[in-house]
Design a protein around this motif. Structure first.
Motif, PDB file in Angstrom:
ATOM      1  N   VAL A   1      -3.291   3.654  -1.661  1.00  0.00           N
ATOM      2  CA  VAL A   1      -3.519   2.983  -2.943  1.00  0.00           C
ATOM      3  C   VAL A   1      -2.876   1.607  -2.900  1.00  0.00           C
ATOM      4  O   VAL A   1      -1.706   1.471  -2.507  1.00  0.00           O
TER       5      VAL A   1
ATOM      6  N   GLN B   1      -0.529   8.173  -1.423  1.00  0.00           N
ATOM      7  CA  GLN B   1      -0.344   9.176  -2.446  1.00  0.00           C
ATOM      8  C   GLN B   1      -0.938  10.498  -1.965  1.00  0.00           C
ATOM      9  O   GLN B   1      -2.145  10.575  -1.682  1.00  0.00           O
TER      10      GLN B   1
ATOM     11  N   SER C   1      -5.974  -0.580  -8.179  1.00  0.00           N
ATOM     12  CA  SER C   1      -7.337  -0.201  -7.814  1.00  0.00           C
ATOM     13  C   SER C   1      -8.384  -0.790  -8.753  1.00  0.00           C
ATOM     14  O   SER C   1      -9.543  -0.994  -8.348  1.00  0.00           O
TER      15      SER C   1
ATOM     16  N   HIS D   1       2.705  -0.096  -9.158  1.00  0.00           N
ATOM     17  CA  HIS D   1       1.605  -0.005 -10.109  1.00  0.00           C
ATOM     18  C   HIS D   1       0.267  -0.122  -9.392  1.00  0.00           C
ATOM     19  O   HIS D   1       0.074  -0.995  -8.548  1.00  0.00           O
ATOM     20  N   ASP D   2      -0.648   0.760  -9.739  1.00  0.00           N
ATOM     21  CA  ASP D   2      -1.953   0.893  -9.097  1.00  0.00           C
ATOM     22  C   ASP D   2      -2.836  -0.321  -9.403  1.00  0.00           C
ATOM     23  O   ASP D   2      -3.115  -0.619 -10.572  1.00  0.00           O
TER      24      ASP D   2
ATOM     25  N   THR E   1      -3.250  -0.218 -16.367  1.00  0.00           N
ATOM     26  CA  THR E   1      -2.711  -0.216 -15.016  1.00  0.00           C
ATOM     27  C   THR E   1      -1.557   0.772 -14.934  1.00  0.00           C
ATOM     28  O   THR E   1      -0.515   0.576 -15.562  1.00  0.00           O
ATOM     29  N   GLN E   2      -1.733   1.828 -14.155  1.00  0.00           N
ATOM     30  CA  GLN E   2      -0.777   2.914 -14.134  1.00  0.00           C
ATOM     31  C   GLN E   2       0.389   2.651 -13.169  1.00  0.00           C
ATOM     32  O   GLN E   2       0.212   2.088 -12.095  1.00  0.00           O
ATOM     33  N   ARG E   3       1.549   3.095 -13.596  1.00  0.00           N
ATOM     34  CA  ARG E   3       2.717   3.160 -12.716  1.00  0.00           C
ATOM     35  C   ARG E   3       2.600   4.475 -11.951  1.00  0.00           C
ATOM     36  O   ARG E   3       2.670   5.554 -12.545  1.00  0.00           O
ATOM     37  N   VAL E   4       2.414   4.401 -10.645  1.00  0.00           N
ATOM     38  CA  VAL E   4       2.106   5.613  -9.886  1.00  0.00           C
ATOM     39  C   VAL E   4       3.290   6.144  -9.089  1.00  0.00           C
ATOM     40  O   VAL E   4       3.221   7.258  -8.554  1.00  0.00           O
TER      41      VAL E   4
ATOM     42  N   ARG F   1       0.848  -1.193   0.000  1.00  0.00           N
ATOM     43  CA  ARG F   1       0.000   0.000   0.000  1.00  0.00           C
ATOM     44  C   ARG F   1       0.878   1.236   0.000  1.00  0.00           C
ATOM     45  O   ARG F   1       1.883   1.308   0.709  1.00  0.00           O
TER      46      ARG F   1
ATOM     47  N   VAL G   1      -0.950  -1.369  -4.401  1.00  0.00           N
ATOM     48  CA  VAL G   1       0.030  -1.378  -5.484  1.00  0.00           C
ATOM     49  C   VAL G   1       0.729  -2.731  -5.574  1.00  0.00           C
ATOM     50  O   VAL G   1       0.745  -3.512  -4.619  1.00  0.00           O
TER      51      VAL G   1
END
Length: 394
Positions: free
Chosen positions: A32, A26, A45, A42-43, A73-76, A23, A34
């Protein structure tokens, strides 16, 4: 501590093939879920709103892998940057940092699961929490108990016979009851969402003068009782409070920031499973501000109750956890190295840096402060539900 919070010093030795979830906080968003992948976080969610929900899926590993293949799937965050920013002493609140990898799961712990540390629990009890009496009691009990407990299976007929002998010798204890008796000690370590992650301060009660870290493996268990992964944990313990009375266990164990879990949950897959957990050796290193150093280790191969037996005693017909649980497996490590003078044994001082590590799970890094000086826990279940609802993911 920041130099220790790097991927090389925090991840498992085979991180490239490990399924690691955690987790991330952010800023302006909140917590979030991950997954670690190719140097990034990577998110997840789109897969699950919480770590608890992820573990309730029929195939959590498959869901994570599918999400990482999905271009949506985003790299956050950078893993390296998030780890470095997890150092609570130098944190930039404008950038992401890691949290404990669990959320809605109950945080439970097993006590007296190693014969090797059982003697120390009895010493705490007989000394009434007075560390100055520990050495003489240790010598006396060693003469009575000797190696009588080695190799005993808890709850076995042999254990019952040993119990009768110890009662006759006046050496019986409530700790021996849960150490070699049929019923394990399972207790609540911390409230839901109260555990801290790697890089965070861990708290000891300011009134305690005899305390220690407890390096442990923590199992991730879903509501059906499936054991699905593992992490590292520090079950910070106040030996003087618990030694005064077993009824002070809650005060000895559950204080602000006294439970650390992390850095990630490693999910069971074809590369890592419960048999690997059974072979893990958890290492501990404490470095004090005055230069004091303590090293120790706890091998799961020497545990007196199988990890899955502990799970079955924690959850089953008599105990339901609809959001799952995180279960500390206990430790064989009870430090006796003198720190402040002959016969005084070990106790923490503010500023201690604690590293708990295992090649299969990485490393958990924390700094010791008084519990009332650690950042106060404010983000509870209500806050999480409001946050997730506001983000439209529940």
């Amino acid at each position: 501590m920041t130099s220790m919070l790097s991927p090389a010093q925090s991840l498992p030795r085979d991180a490239e093939r490990a399924t690691l979830v955690g987790r991330l906080w952010q800023p302006d968003i909140g917590p979030v879920l991950v997954a670690v992948h190719e140097g990034g976080l990577h998110d997840l969610s789109r897969v699950a709103a919480t770590a608890s929900q992820l573990l309730e899926l029929d195939d959590p590993v498959g869901a994570v892998r599918e999400a990482l293949r999905d271009e949506r799937t985003q790299r956050v965050a950078s893993l390296e940057q998030a780890l470095a920013n997890s150092d609570e002493t130098r944190r930039d609140a404008q950038h992401p940092w890691l949290l404990a990898p669990c959320d809605l799961q109950a945080v439970k712990a097993s006590g007296v699961t190693f014969i090797a540390s059982l003697l120390e629990r009895v010493i705490e009890e007989q000394s009434r929490g007075d560390a100055s009496k520990a050495e003489s009691i240790r010598a006396a009990l060693g003469g009575v108990l000797g190696d009588n407990l080695a190799g005993i299976v808890p709850g076995s007929p042999q254990a019952a016979k040993v119990k009768d002998v110890l009662i006759a010798q006046g050496a019986w204890s409530q700790y021996l009851e849960v150490g070699i008796g049929p019923d394990a000690e399972i207790f609540t370590k911390a409230p839901v969402l109260a555990a801290v992650g790697t890089g965070a301060d861990v708290g000891i009660h300011s009134g305690s003068v005899w305390n220690n870290p407890e390096p442990e493996v923590v199992l991730a268990v879903d509501s059906r009782g499936r054991t699905l992964g593992a992490a590292l944990g520090n079950d910070v313990n106040l030996r003087d409070f618990e030694g005064r009375s077993a009824l002070l266990l809650g005060k000895a164990k559950d204080n602000n920031a006294s439970c650390a879990i992390g850095p990630f949950i490693r999910l069971f897959d074809e590369h890592f499973g419960i048999d690997d957990v059974r072979r893990i050796t958890v290492a501990l290193r404490v470095v004090g501000p005055e230069g004091f150093t303590l090293d120790g280790a706890s091998s799961l191969s020497k545990i007196s109750r199988d990890p899955l037996d502990l799970v079955s005693q924690a959850i089953g017909p008599h105990h339901a956890y609809p959001d799952g649980l995180m279960l500390f497996l206990g430790t064989m490590f009870a430090p006796t190295q003198d720190r402040h003078g002959p016969g005084q044994g070990f106790t923490h001082v503010v500023g201690d840096r604690v590293t708990i590590s295992a090649p299969e799970l990485g490393a958990l890094h924390n700094r010791v402060v008084h519990a009332d000086q650690a950042p106060r826990w404010t983000f509870g279940i209500g806050a999480l539900m409001r946050n997730l609802a506001g983000r439209g993911i529940i």
